[in-house]
Design an enzyme around this catalytic site. Structure first.
Site, PDB file in Angstrom:
ATOM      1  N   ARG A  46       0.732  -1.316   0.139  1.00  0.00           N
ATOM      2  CA  ARG A  46      -0.011   0.106  -0.124  1.00  0.00           C
ATOM      3  C   ARG A  46       0.754   1.376  -0.044  1.00  0.00           C
ATOM      4  O   ARG A  46       0.417   2.174  -0.447  1.00  0.00           O
ATOM      5  CB  ARG A  46      -1.142  -0.085   1.255  1.00  0.00           C
ATOM      6  CG  ARG A  46      -1.886  -0.985   0.796  1.00  0.00           C
ATOM      7  CD  ARG A  46      -2.750  -1.301   2.211  1.00  0.00           C
ATOM      8  NE  ARG A  46      -1.821  -2.220   2.706  1.00  0.00           N
ATOM      9  CZ  ARG A  46      -1.979  -2.577   4.087  1.00  0.00           C
ATOM     10  NH1 ARG A  46      -2.917  -2.201   4.977  1.00  0.00           N
ATOM     11  NH2 ARG A  46      -1.224  -3.457   4.863  1.00  0.00           N
TER      12      ARG A  46
ATOM     13  N   GLU B 282       2.899  -5.407  14.454  1.00  0.00           N
ATOM     14  CA  GLU B 282       1.861  -5.625  15.332  1.00  0.00           C
ATOM     15  C   GLU B 282       1.426  -7.176  15.233  1.00  0.00           C
ATOM     16  O   GLU B 282       1.165  -7.673  16.547  1.00  0.00           O
ATOM     17  CB  GLU B 282       0.555  -4.908  14.863  1.00  0.00           C
ATOM     18  CG  GLU B 282      -0.380  -4.677  15.855  1.00  0.00           C
ATOM     19  CD  GLU B 282      -1.751  -3.957  15.321  1.00  0.00           C
ATOM     20  OE1 GLU B 282      -1.762  -3.586  14.098  1.00  0.00           O
ATOM     21  OE2 GLU B 282      -2.721  -3.924  16.027  1.00  0.00           O
TER      22      GLU B 282
HETATM   23  P1  AMP Z   1       3.893  -1.002  12.508  1.00  0.00           P
HETATM   24  O1  AMP Z   1       5.198  -1.587  12.026  1.00  0.00           O
HETATM   25  O2  AMP Z   1       3.495  -1.933  13.530  1.00  0.00           O
HETATM   26  O3  AMP Z   1       3.649   0.381  12.653  1.00  0.00           O
HETATM   27  O4  AMP Z   1       2.749  -1.510  11.334  1.00  0.00           O
HETATM   28  C1  AMP Z   1       2.743  -0.739  10.263  1.00  0.00           C
HETATM   29  C2  AMP Z   1       2.412  -1.578   9.132  1.00  0.00           C
HETATM   30  O5  AMP Z   1       1.639  -2.869   9.201  1.00  0.00           O
HETATM   31  C3  AMP Z   1       1.837  -0.820   7.970  1.00  0.00           C
HETATM   32  O6  AMP Z   1       2.541  -1.284   6.715  1.00  0.00           O
HETATM   33  C4  AMP Z   1       0.429  -1.380   7.854  1.00  0.00           C
HETATM   34  O7  AMP Z   1       0.052  -1.468   6.726  1.00  0.00           O
HETATM   35  C5  AMP Z   1       0.434  -2.723   8.749  1.00  0.00           C
HETATM   36  N1  AMP Z   1      -0.769  -2.488   9.624  1.00  0.00           N
HETATM   37  C6  AMP Z   1      -0.269  -3.025  10.938  1.00  0.00           C
HETATM   38  N2  AMP Z   1      -1.386  -2.730  11.705  1.00  0.00           N
HETATM   39  C7  AMP Z   1      -2.433  -2.875  11.095  1.00  0.00           C
HETATM   40  C8  AMP Z   1      -3.899  -2.508  10.745  1.00  0.00           C
HETATM   41  N3  AMP Z   1      -4.618  -2.723  12.315  1.00  0.00           N
HETATM   42  N4  AMP Z   1      -4.711  -2.298  10.185  1.00  0.00           N
HETATM   43  C9  AMP Z   1      -4.145  -2.195   8.641  1.00  0.00           C
HETATM   44  N5  AMP Z   1      -2.781  -2.287   8.681  1.00  0.00           N
HETATM   45  C10 AMP Z   1      -2.111  -2.563   9.597  1.00  0.00           C
END
Ligand code: AMP
Length: 174
Positions: free
Chosen positions: A62, A99
């Protein structure tokens, strides 16, 4: 174009994706709607433009969609961060916790020239691990991170704290 579009109206909540307990924020309806997509890029560009980036860095998949459109709107270049094994030439790599799991991102070693002004972009700021990895890659190559930009921020996951010291902005917070 209407200026009173609420971007939240095109974000779809998907419970328990990709694993149990995760409320996934699906931005595909927003990307598919020409007015909402254009408004999103307009809002991202309004924040990014005064920071005068040379490059927008987005990770697959994305981050490519928003990043390519934003770079075009700004007259900046776009550089990808990709999953291991996708880029054909010499790469640098950073590993990070998500996450839901862990992952690694690679960039071409020559993707960022020393001193280049870079905005790291993603659709969602969750824990901040992905953004940190991208910042690490950019700075390792001698680039200057002039902003960390997101469409959505999940404030309860504290990603912004992990990006302390950087100029962080999101269009929508939950
Ligand atoms: P983070 O590294 O934890 O900040 O996660 C960010 C990445 O994981 C982004 O590229 C998001 O596309 C994806 N992501 C993590 N959690 C979600 C969520 N609840 N909904 C959509 N995408 C998420």
């Amino acid at each position: 174009m209407s200026l009173d579009l609420d971007l939240r109206d095109r974000v779809r909540d998907v419970p328990d994706f990709p694993t149990a307990g995760i409320l996934f924020k699906d931005l595909m309806p927003l990307i598919a709607d020409r007015e909402y997509f254009a408004e999103t890029i307009r809002q991202l560009a309004a924040w990014a433009k005064p920071r005068e980036p040379d490059l927008i860095l987005g990770a697959e998949a994305r981050g490519f969609i928003f990043g390519g459109a934003l770079a075009y709107e700004l007259g900046a270049g776009f550089v990808p961060a990709r999953k291991p094994g996708k880029l054909p030439r010499e790469t640098v790599e950073a590993t990070y916790a998500l996450e839901y799991g862990t992952d690694s991102l690679q960039m071409h070693r020559d993707a960022v020239t020393p001193g280049a002004r870079v905005i790291v972009l993603d659709d969602v700021l969750a824990t901040g691990g992905t953004a940190r990895a991208k910042i690490e890659l950019v700075e390792g190559l001698g680039g200057v991170v002039v902003g960390a930009l997101f469409v959505i921020e999940l404030t309860f996951l504290g990603g912004r704290e992990r990006l302390a010291g950087y100029d962080v902005h999101s269009l929508i917070s939950y």
